[in-house]
Design a protein around this motif. Structure first.
Motif, short mmCIF file in Angstrom:
data_model
loop_
_atom_site.label_atom_id
_atom_site.label_comp_id
_atom_site.label_asym_id
_atom_site.label_seq_id
_atom_site.Cartn_x
_atom_site.Cartn_y
_atom_site.Cartn_z
N ASP A 14 -3.45 -10.51 27.40
CA ASP A 14 -4.36 -10.83 26.25
C ASP A 14 -4.27 -9.70 25.47
N ASN A 15 -4.99 -9.91 24.20
CA ASN A 15 -4.96 -9.08 22.80
C ASN A 15 -3.50 -8.92 22.54
N ASP A 16 -3.45 -8.23 21.29
CA ASP A 16 -2.07 -7.93 20.75
C ASP A 16 -1.96 -6.46 20.67
N LEU A 52 11.90 9.15 8.69
CA LEU A 52 11.72 8.41 9.94
C LEU A 52 11.33 7.11 9.34
N SER A 53 11.74 6.10 9.98
CA SER A 53 11.52 4.63 9.98
C SER A 53 11.00 4.10 11.08
N ARG A 54 9.76 3.64 10.93
CA ARG A 54 8.84 3.51 12.42
C ARG A 54 8.17 2.05 11.90
N ARG A 55 8.44 1.05 12.89
CA ARG A 55 7.87 -0.05 12.67
C ARG A 55 6.79 -0.19 14.25
N ALA A 56 5.47 -0.39 14.13
CA ALA A 56 4.51 -0.60 15.30
C ALA A 56 3.61 -1.89 14.87
N GLY A 57 4.30 -3.02 15.04
CA GLY A 57 3.46 -4.12 14.58
C GLY A 57 3.49 -4.53 12.99
N GLY A 58 2.55 -5.06 12.38
CA GLY A 58 2.54 -5.03 10.77
C GLY A 58 3.78 -5.89 10.68
N ASP A 59 4.14 -5.81 9.00
CA ASP A 59 5.16 -6.56 8.40
C ASP A 59 6.47 -5.32 8.46
N SER A 60 7.89 -6.27 8.28
CA SER A 60 8.78 -5.28 8.20
C SER A 60 8.69 -4.13 7.11
N SER A 61 8.16 -4.41 6.20
CA SER A 61 7.80 -3.27 4.96
C SER A 61 7.27 -1.84 5.65
N ASP A 62 6.77 -2.02 6.88
CA ASP A 62 6.12 -0.58 7.49
C ASP A 62 7.26 0.06 8.06
N ALA A 156 -3.04 9.77 4.80
CA ALA A 156 -4.26 8.72 5.06
C ALA A 156 -3.48 7.62 4.56
N ASP A 157 -2.77 6.98 5.53
CA ASP A 157 -2.26 5.66 4.98
C ASP A 157 -3.13 4.42 5.33
N LYS A 158 -2.57 3.32 5.46
CA LYS A 158 -3.59 2.24 5.52
C LYS A 158 -4.04 1.95 6.76
N ASP A 159 -3.34 2.60 7.71
CA ASP A 159 -3.92 2.54 9.08
C ASP A 159 -5.40 3.07 9.23
N LEU A 160 -5.60 4.02 8.52
CA LEU A 160 -6.88 4.43 8.40
C LEU A 160 -7.83 3.57 7.76
N ASN A 161 -7.42 2.84 6.66
CA ASN A 161 -8.22 2.00 5.81
C ASN A 161 -8.76 1.00 6.81
N GLN A 162 -7.53 0.31 7.64
CA GLN A 162 -8.03 -0.65 8.59
C GLN A 162 -9.01 -0.52 9.61
N THR A 163 -8.81 0.69 10.21
CA THR A 163 -9.61 0.99 11.14
C THR A 163 -11.13 1.33 10.96
N LEU A 164 -11.41 1.92 9.73
CA LEU A 164 -12.57 2.30 9.21
C LEU A 164 -13.23 1.09 8.38
N GLN A 342 -4.73 -3.97 13.00
CA GLN A 342 -3.77 -4.73 12.28
C GLN A 342 -3.33 -6.00 13.24
N ASP A 343 -3.30 -5.56 14.33
CA ASP A 343 -2.90 -6.40 15.51
C ASP A 343 -3.93 -7.55 15.66
N ASN A 344 -5.29 -6.92 15.77
CA ASN A 344 -6.45 -7.91 16.31
C ASN A 344 -7.48 -7.67 15.17
#
Length: 365
Positions: A14-16, A52-62, A156-164, A342-344
């Motif tokens: 369950d959950n992503d 560093l190139s890191r993808r953890a979910g999201g789209d390929s541009s991450d 302060a990337d978009k991960d912080l924007n999404q969480t807050l 971003q995944d949920n």
């Protein structure tokens, strides 16, 4: 010059997590690729950088390569008793035991670090800062004590924007001068390791919404770390109090101040030279005054289980070659406090109790 590559498969019931992990065969959207170089033009000067190139979910541009760190390290004093120096540039923050090397799988005890302290959903905030770090290392009769003080602007990337959930006020982060400090002591060649961390992270929030003033975000954690090492096993524990909030908005409903609590206890056992297993209990509470999340849910902000997470983890690592590692682990989680937004995007659709399996191949040179 060194490099590394890690590819993982994430499967949840369950959950992503890191992509559509609860669908079909799981998600392959957890990839880490890094290349770092270092050069010593003078015996007291070190130049070092990593892409560093890191993808953890999201789209390929991450996964677009970015400067992970890039610094000049000048040692003003270096002798048998002490080392004193300064680093300038983009610097990995000395946060807990694992933050400075968290993207290199070979330095982690598990595929995922304890998410109660080493958040992946807001990793940019704790990962690096642009500024300077002063460090002092004193070598004692039976140990080493090291202190670091960093001053600069956090990421302060978009991960912080999404969480807050800044989309509610249509705002963006403008990081301000912040500070982080760590004192670390290693006794008897690392048999006992202890560390104390504190940070004061600040950022202005520039709003685009009419009738809403600019505001401020702050994050002030204390982290206590302790580790005991023997030849074949280690016990690690870390505890954190995390005060954070928003202030100075002209609409009182947007302002808040909360203190969260995090801790974990972890046991690792090494066997057959190239194998290691792990068991860990990891606990997160987003607000100590509302540990169950009932008040959060009653306010219509989301389900109660979004405010906590208790994670029981079992892991196994095999290193058949110094440059190759295979790992697998299982998580049984009660709560969704560290699920990536971003995944949920719809927290009301998440399940309180869920399971996760991860499998990872890691290479380095």
């Amino acid at each position: 010059m060194h490099g590394f590559l890690s590819q993982a498969l994430v499967v949840t019931d369950d959950n992503d997590f890191f992509g559509p992990s609860s669908q079909d065969e799981g998600s392959f959207e957890f990839t880490e690729i890094g290349l770092n170089v270092s050069l010593r033009p003078h015996q007291d000067v070190l130049l070092a950088a990593q892409m560093l190139s890191r993808r953890a979910g999201g789209d390929s541009s991450d996964a677009y390569p970015e400067l992970d760190y890039g610094l000049i390290d000048y040692q003003m004093v270096s002798d048998q008793q002490r080392t004193f120096g300064i680093q300038l540039g983009r610097i990995k923050n000395p946060f807990g035991f694992y933050n400075q090397t968290r993207d290199v799988a070979f330095t982690r005890p598990s595929i995922l670090l304890p998410q109660s302290l080493y958040f992946d959903r807001t990793r940019s905030l704790a990962l690096t800062g642009d500024g300077l770090t002063l460090y002092l290392e004193e070598r004692l009769d039976n140990g080493v004590i090291r202190g670091q003080l960093g001053l600069g602007k956090p990421q302060a990337d978009k991960d912080l924007n999404q969480t807050l959930q800044l989309h509610r006020i249509r705002g963006s982060f403008d990081p301000q001068q912040s500070a982080i400090a760590q004192v670390r002591y290693e006794h008897d060649a690392g048999r006992i390791v202890a560390a104390l961390n504190h940070a004061n992270v600040r950022s202005q929030i520039d709003t685009y919404s009419p009738n809403v003033s600019d505001g401020d975000f702050y994050f002030r954690p204390w982290v206590f770390s302790l580790q005991y090492n023997q030849e074949l096993w280690s016990v690690t524990a870390e505890y954190a109090l995390r005060r954070s909030g928003l202030k100075n908005f002209n609409q009182p409903a947007l302002n808040f101040d909360t203190t969260g609590e995090s801790w974990y206890v972890q046991y690792t056992r090494r066997f057959y030279n190239d194998w290691q297993w792990l068991i860990r209990y990891d606990s997160l509470v987003s607000n100590r005054d509302d540990a169950s999340g009932k008040a959060f849910e009653a306010s219509g902000l989301g389900p109660a289980h979004a405010q906590f997470a208790d994670d029981l983890t079992f892991g196994l690592q095999w290193t058949p070659h110094p440059q190759v590692m295979l790992a697998g682990e299982y998580h049984h989680v009660d709560g969704t406090g560290w699920l990536p937004a971003q995944d949920n995007p719809d927290s009301s659709a998440t399940s309180r109790r869920w399971n996760m399996w991860l499998f990872q191949l890691s290479l380095r040179f």
